[in-house]
Design a protein around this motif. Structure first.
Motif, PDB file in Angstrom:
ATOM      1  N   TYR A 116       0.870  -1.168   0.000  1.00 49.89           N
ATOM      2  CA  TYR A 116       0.000   0.000   0.000  1.00 49.89           C
ATOM      3  C   TYR A 116       0.907   1.217   0.000  1.00 49.89           C
ATOM      4  N   TYR A 117       0.420   2.294  -0.563  1.00 48.56           N
ATOM      5  CA  TYR A 117       1.194   3.524  -0.612  1.00 48.56           C
ATOM      6  C   TYR A 117       0.389   4.637   0.051  1.00 48.56           C
ATOM      7  N   LEU A 118       0.995   5.289   1.039  1.00 49.02           N
ATOM      8  CA  LEU A 118       0.415   6.484   1.640  1.00 49.02           C
ATOM      9  C   LEU A 118       1.116   7.665   0.995  1.00 49.02           C
ATOM     10  N   VAL A 119       0.375   8.514   0.320  1.00 51.94           N
ATOM     11  CA  VAL A 119       0.954   9.683  -0.333  1.00 51.94           C
ATOM     12  C   VAL A 119       0.515  10.913   0.450  1.00 51.94           C
ATOM     13  N   LEU A 129      -3.857  13.252   2.432  1.00 52.57           N
ATOM     14  CA  LEU A 129      -3.251  11.939   2.619  1.00 52.57           C
ATOM     15  C   LEU A 129      -4.059  10.970   1.776  1.00 52.57           C
ATOM     16  N   ILE A 130      -3.388  10.334   0.825  1.00 54.71           N
ATOM     17  CA  ILE A 130      -4.054   9.486  -0.155  1.00 54.71           C
ATOM     18  C   ILE A 130      -3.519   8.068  -0.003  1.00 54.71           C
ATOM     19  N   VAL A 131      -4.416   7.095   0.021  1.00 51.86           N
ATOM     20  CA  VAL A 131      -4.032   5.687   0.140  1.00 51.86           C
ATOM     21  C   VAL A 131      -4.208   5.030  -1.224  1.00 51.86           C
ATOM     22  N   LEU A 132      -3.116   4.415  -1.699  1.00 53.83           N
ATOM     23  CA  LEU A 132      -3.130   3.736  -2.997  1.00 53.83           C
ATOM     24  C   LEU A 132      -2.928   2.242  -2.801  1.00 53.83           C
TER      25      LEU A 132
END
Length: 175
Positions: A116-119, A129-132
């Motif tokens: 998972y990527y927290l941007v 804060l975006i979760v990918l």
């Protein structure tokens, strides 16, 4: 008090420094300190604080122990479901801008290990804060930007994540 300009170079060094202390650390617990502040308790003795405050968006490590927490909102509950108990693999800055990406390895809904990527985008009132997921598709965001709003980007669940477009010179291109 000294106020420093926060630019891409500063964020790059900050991300590198935080990465040294958090690489391979487990996220034991995620708590909400305020409407815009989140505390990630790590397996190391540090806590990672992410603030999406419109006046002071930031990320930093602290050893301070907090006692007062809000009842977690929907976004905090989402972070707990997908990010809590994950392992931080990498923290890096993106695009020579005020964007930090945290790569976290955790189990998905069916139990498979996935990234998972927290941007974290630190753009003043547009801090987000975006979760990918592992395909870089947005699965949730603190602030959604819908297609009908007068902004060039779309940040909604199910959309592919794209870095903000700007006409700035990339600092590394000048080296």
């Amino acid at each position: 008090m000294i106020c420093l300009s926060i630019d891409g170079r500063f964020i790059e060094n900050l991300a590198n420094e935080i990465n040294q202390f958090t690489e391979n650390a487990r996220i034991n617990k995620i708590q909400q300190l305020s409407k815009t502040d989140f505390l990630f308790s790590l397996s190391t003795s540090d806590n990672l604080v992410i603030s999406l405050s419109t006046s002071l968006a930031r990320i930093h490590l602290t050893k301070e122990r907090y006692k007062d927490f809000l009842n977690p909102g929907g976004f905090c509950m989402f972070l707990r479901k997908h990010i809590e108990k994950g392992i931080i693999k990498n923290i890096e800055s993106l695009n020579g801008d005020r964007i930090i990406e945290i790569t976290i390895n955790n189990r998905n809904d069916i139990g498979d290990l996935t990234d998972y990527y927290l941007v974290l985008e630190m753009f003043g009132r547009y801090a987000n804060l975006i979760v990918l997921d592992n395909k870089r598709v947005i699965i949730n965001a603190f602030k959604h930007i819908h297609p009908f709003e007068d902004i060039d980007r779309v940040i909604v669940n199910g959309a592919e994540y794209h870095l903000p477009v700007d006409d700035k010179i990339e600092p590394h291109d000048l080296e």
